[in-house]
Design a protein around this motif. Structure first.
Motif, short mmCIF file in Angstrom:
data_model
loop_
_atom_site.label_atom_id
_atom_site.label_comp_id
_atom_site.label_asym_id
_atom_site.label_seq_id
_atom_site.Cartn_x
_atom_site.Cartn_y
_atom_site.Cartn_z
N PHE A 1 -123.72 17.65 14.65
CA PHE A 1 -124.83 17.58 14.24
C PHE A 1 -125.54 16.25 14.60
CE2 PHE A 1 -127.16 17.38 10.60
CZ PHE A 1 -128.49 17.41 10.50
N PHE A 2 -124.79 15.53 14.65
CA PHE A 2 -125.37 13.67 15.01
C PHE A 2 -126.43 13.84 15.93
CE2 PHE A 2 -121.88 11.96 11.00
CZ PHE A 2 -123.60 11.85 10.55
N LYS A 3 -125.18 14.47 16.97
CA LYS A 3 -125.91 14.50 18.23
C LYS A 3 -126.97 15.70 18.98
CE LYS A 3 -124.80 13.32 23.08
NZ LYS A 3 -123.90 13.98 23.20
N TRP A 4 -127.11 16.60 17.46
CA TRP A 4 -128.60 17.46 17.92
C TRP A 4 -129.33 16.40 17.13
CZ3 TRP A 4 -131.35 18.76 13.58
CH2 TRP A 4 -132.43 19.55 13.93
N SER A 5 -129.37 15.80 16.46
CA SER A 5 -130.14 14.76 15.56
C SER A 5 -130.48 13.95 16.53
CB SER A 5 -129.29 13.92 14.35
OG SER A 5 -129.34 15.18 13.30
N SER A 6 -129.55 13.42 17.52
CA SER A 6 -130.39 12.09 18.01
C SER A 6 -131.41 13.15 19.10
CB SER A 6 -128.79 11.45 18.66
OG SER A 6 -128.46 12.51 19.58
N LYS A 7 -130.82 13.76 19.62
CA LYS A 7 -131.92 14.46 21.07
C LYS A 7 -133.24 15.13 20.41
CE LYS A 7 -128.04 16.15 23.51
NZ LYS A 7 -127.41 17.53 24.17
N VAL A 8 -133.36 15.53 19.29
CA VAL A 8 -134.71 16.40 18.85
C VAL A 8 -135.40 14.92 17.74
CG1 VAL A 8 -133.61 18.24 18.53
CG2 VAL A 8 -133.70 17.49 16.69
#
Length: 880
Positions: free
Chosen positions: A152-159
């Motif tokens: 979820f953190f990785k997704w947040s960093s992308k979007v």
């Protein structure tokens, strides 16, 4: 901003612009404490006529007469989140995107407005303690059990725009904030302004040692700041702390910290700013200053500020700051009179009061056995512990009968027989995350360990020893200086990076040792270089805990007991059969200086920055969705879309026939309200996780599950020490009055919501004491709580209630439920008029016909606006 005319170009740097608040403020500005000057600059630069008004800036400029009398807004330059508090914030942002899309808006617009850094490493659960595989194994375990959160953190960093995710296995929030994220001076579109920060951790104050104004706030306030709203605070008193003299060669920076902690606590600096000045400040390194600033929560100040000076600039140069950037920084800070010369008293600002501390008077201390403010001179440690055994139960006493004070219990462990007695050390933890981030004390521990090993000293095998650095930088300089192998030989191998022993996450004591302690009712001890030492915090059978500097932690571990006089009694016997005393292995200041100069150099900071930018293999290979909206997994027990934004409508202006969910007394803390720590097997949260097919071994902790509102709501008011007057004994229970059933708090609240009945909370004085946690407000909100009626509130918690849309109401002076004859079994009706004003008196009607008045604790028009729109998050979601 109406203050555009004060924008000027910076001397020899015509392309750089800044708000010349020094010129705007005139003679009044020159008398302001430096910390207040930063507040003033922020108010001028962010003045928009609504969230920040011209009157706010003028109130700050008139600080001398307005302190404690007005509320002022503060717009920090950036936000810092750590893992446990960062996950719910980002889940809220993801949910907000969903809500904005459902309402016909553009979800792509939902991004932090304020630059935000989220440090994934912060809290650490230790599974392995054997060196050298410790770090890799613990990191592997952490990565495995937290994989969903990390994705979820990785997704947040992308979007999300305007947010930076610092990957795991690099360092914890406090030190990464200091070593990597701090700017000191911001530059955005050629406009220069002071770096400032709010964070979701109480030790955010660490950066004040670098001349950066910052402190910890609640999760809801932090999210509001991320969305472009200011923090509101009462214009504070500023206590000037004048440091003079020079500390003795035997006193470490930790001794300085603990001495200052005690004196500032005695000076009653709670809720105030502290600002350091005087000739003694120049003798403190930036590491010393950040160590002192980090202890703010322990002496109650909002922050402890060290303005930038030549020592700061020298430190920044060593940490890799660009020379040209440093020149611009210095020119700017001098132009706005934020650069400090500690040697000159001619320009000392005015303070609310002045506390004087002579560093020369400071001698080595430890703190304990139950509170950080209870200092004990190392020379008096043996006699003081003896006194603790004699004293009655209390903040220091253990009340052990005289005839039992010399008892011991024999125990077999790993083929050896030991004798456990009162004062035996069973936990020894060297931690460098907060008050022990100073390289000199960590190197001192390493050099002491080196000399101890070379002399033939050892640590008993049953003592749970550990070394938990705040960042990889500490490991780097301990390794490059050659002392890490010696620490490891004494059992102080690196276990990982993050909160561990301080929060009770130490590896369990051997069963034989636990049994022996309980069998003999032994007052066993923990010694750690952390900040928290409450009774039972480290381990439920370890009743005496002492805070000490890292070298003293190693020394007490070698001694195996706190009942030792280091001056007259040896630590142990060396290879040659001779007694070895502490003075024989204590490193000199010249030795420390030589090693520090050779190891704590700019190359370490360069390596750290490269590591931050490259991340790590596991993080880089971690897959995450690319979608604008997060693809919620309905089966997930870690990440779930909360219901805060289900209805973006104006909050109801009436509360009709509400039942009382809880009837509480005085000093209800955030620990009582908010879920934290392990998940009890009999709790509502455990029942939920079990229904999802999880075993108790898989429950993890409330902190790890803060991204799942179903778990967190069930954990709200689930503390086993909660004292609800309806129940009459400590238990997380209440009465559901329509049915008369005694239920878990969550189960009762769930029934009320199904029946469409609102609920409120009755409480006494100081409701919401303790650390700021977003779920102290989010949890009650999701339980259906519409208002809290209390005699008084902790300010931070009151602000969080407003921020989520719960009305904080206060009984009139001298009144409380008892004096008003309330039983809590009545139903309550409350109306909020359209022209609701700050501090307005409201009438409450009960089902028994009784009518009484309360005060609506809204500080200003902005808080009323937020409340009417269902809290700050809903207010901003509507704007999107």
């Amino acid at each position: 901003s109406p203050y555009q005319p004060v924008i000027e170009t910076l001397g020899n740097y015509p392309q750089k612009k800044f708000y010349n608040v020094s010129k705007l403020g005139g003679a009044k500005y020159d008398t302001l404490p430096y910390s207040i000057r930063v507040l003033f600059e922020s108010s001028v630069r962010n003045c928009d006529g609504f969230l920040v008004k011209e009157t706010d800036a003028m109130n700050i400029l008139d600080w001398k007469t307005k302190q404690n009398n007005v509320e002022v807004p503060f717009c920090p330059a950036r936000v810092v989140l750590q893992d446990f508090t960062g996950i719910p914030a980002m889940v809220d942002f993801a949910a907000m995107r969903e809500a904005v899309r459902n309402a016909g808006g553009d979800p792509m617009k939902v991004n932090p407005a304020c630059p935000t850094d989220l440090i994934v490493d912060h809290s650490l659960q230790i599974d392995y303690i054997k060196w050298p595989e410790t770090v890799l194994k613990n990191q592997e375990m952490e990565f495995g059990r937290n994989r969903e959160r990390l994705q979820f953190f990785k997704w947040s960093s992308k979007v999300f725009k305007n947010i930076s995710i610092i990957p795991p296995e690099t360092g914890m929030a406090h030190q990464v904030n200091l070593e990597y994220l701090s700017r000191v001076v911001f530059e955005v579109k050629d406009i220069l302004y002071p770096d400032s920060v709010v964070g979701t951790d109480s030790h955010t104050t660490m950066v004040n040692g670098l001349g950066i104004l910052g402190w910890g706030v609640g999760g809801i306030e932090t999210e509001a700041v991320m969305l472009g709203m200011p923090v509101t605070l009462t214009l504070p008193e500023v206590v000037g702390c004048e440091l003079t003299g020079t500390a003795s060669s035997l006193a470490t920076s930790i001794d300085v910290v603990l001495s200052i902690t005690k004196q500032l606590r005695q000076a009653d600096v709670a809720g105030k700013f502290v600002e350091f000045f005087g000739s003694g400040v120049s003798q403190l390194s930036v590491a010393d200053r950040t160590t002192i600033a980090n202890m703010c929560p322990e002496y109650g100040a909002i922050l402890s500020f060290f303005p930038v000076d030549n020592v700061t600039l020298k430190h920044l140069k060593h940490t890799g700051f660009d020379k040209a950037k440093l020149e611009v920084m210095e020119a700017y800070l001098k132009a706005v009179k934020l650069f400090r010369n500690y040697e000159s008293s001619s320009r000392d600002p005015e303070y609310s009061q002045v506390v004087q501390i002579n560093l020369s008077s400071i001698i080595p201390y430890v703190s304990g056995p139950k509170r950080s403010q209870d200092r004990v001179a190392v020379t008096n440690m043996k006699s003081d512990f003896q006194a603790c055994l004699n004293e009655k139960f209390g903040v220091k006493g253990f009340q052990i009968a005289a005839e039992k004070q010399n008892d011991f219990v024999p125990v077999q462990y790993e083929g050896n027989e030991y004798k456990l007695s009162h004062g035996c050390v069973v936990i020894a933890a060297v931690i460098s995350c907060t008050n022990n981030c100073n390289p000199s004390v960590m190197l001192a521990a390493g050099l002491l360990a080196k000399k101890a090993v070379e002399a033939g000293l050892v640590v008993k095998s049953y003592i749970r020893t550990s070394l938990s650095p705040g960042s990889g930088m500490v490991t780097h300089y301990l390794s490059s200086s050659g002392v890490l192998p010696y620490l490891s030989k004494l059992g102080f191998g690196v276990v990982g990076y993050g909160c561990s022993t301080c929060v009770g996450n130490t590896a369990p004591l051997p069963e034989a040792i636990r049994n022996a302690i309980k069998q003999g009712d032994i007052i066993a001890c923990g010694v750690l270089s952390g900040t928290k030492n409450f009774e039972g915090r480290l381990c439920d059978c370890v009743r005496a805990n002492y805070l000490a500097s890292p070298p003293l932690v190693v020394a007490y571990a070698i001694a195996g007991t706190v009942r030792i006089d280091f001056e007259t009694e040896p630590l142990g016997t060396g290879f040659d059969g001779k007694s070895i005393y502490l003075r024989d292995i204590w490193p000199t200041r010249s030795e420390l200086h030589e090693v520090e100069e050779g190891c704590v150099i700019s190359s370490m900071f360069k390596e750290l920055k490269e590591k931050m930018e490259k991340g790590n293999k596991r993080w880089n290979l971690l897959e995450a969705p690319e979608s604008t909206l997060f693809p919620w997994d309905l089966k997930s027990t870690y990440i779930r879309c909360p219901s805060f934004f289900d209805k973006l409508v104006i909050a109801p202006q009436q509360i009709q026939n509400a039942h009382v969910l809880l009837y509480l007394g005085d000093s209800v803390t955030t620990d009582h309200i908010s879920p934290a720590g392990s998940i009890a097997r009999s709790s509502a949260a455990a029942k939920y996780l079990t229904s999802k097919g999880l075993t108790p071994r898989e429950f993890n902790s409330y902190g790890a599950r803060r991204g799942n509102d179903a778990v967190m709501t069930r954990g709200t008011f689930a503390n086993i020490k909660l004292l609800n007057k309806f129940i009459g004994k400590p238990a997380p229970k209440t009465i559901h009055f329509p049915s008369g059933q005694t239920l878990d708090v969550f189960e009762a609240a769930e029934l009320y919501q199904k029946e469409g009945i609102p609920v409120i909370i009755l409480a006494g004085k100081k409701y919401g004491l303790g650390g700021s946690r977003d779920w102290t407000a989010k949890g009650p909100y999701l339980l259906g709580v519409k208002a809290v009626l209390a005699e008084s509130y902790e300010k931070v918690h009151k602000s969080q209630l407003v921020g989520i849309g719960i009305a904080p109401l206060q009984f009139l002076p001298g009144e409380n439920p008892s004096t008003l004859g309330l039983t809590g079994r009545e139903q309550f009706s409350i109306s909020f008029p359209p022209d609701l004003m700050p501090g307005m008196t409201l009438d409450i009607k009960t089902s028994t016909g009784k009518v009484f008045s309360v005060i609506a604790l809204f500080e200003n028009d902005v808080e009323i606006t937020l409340f009417k729109y269902g809290g700050s998050l809903n207010f901003v979601a509507r704007r999107f």
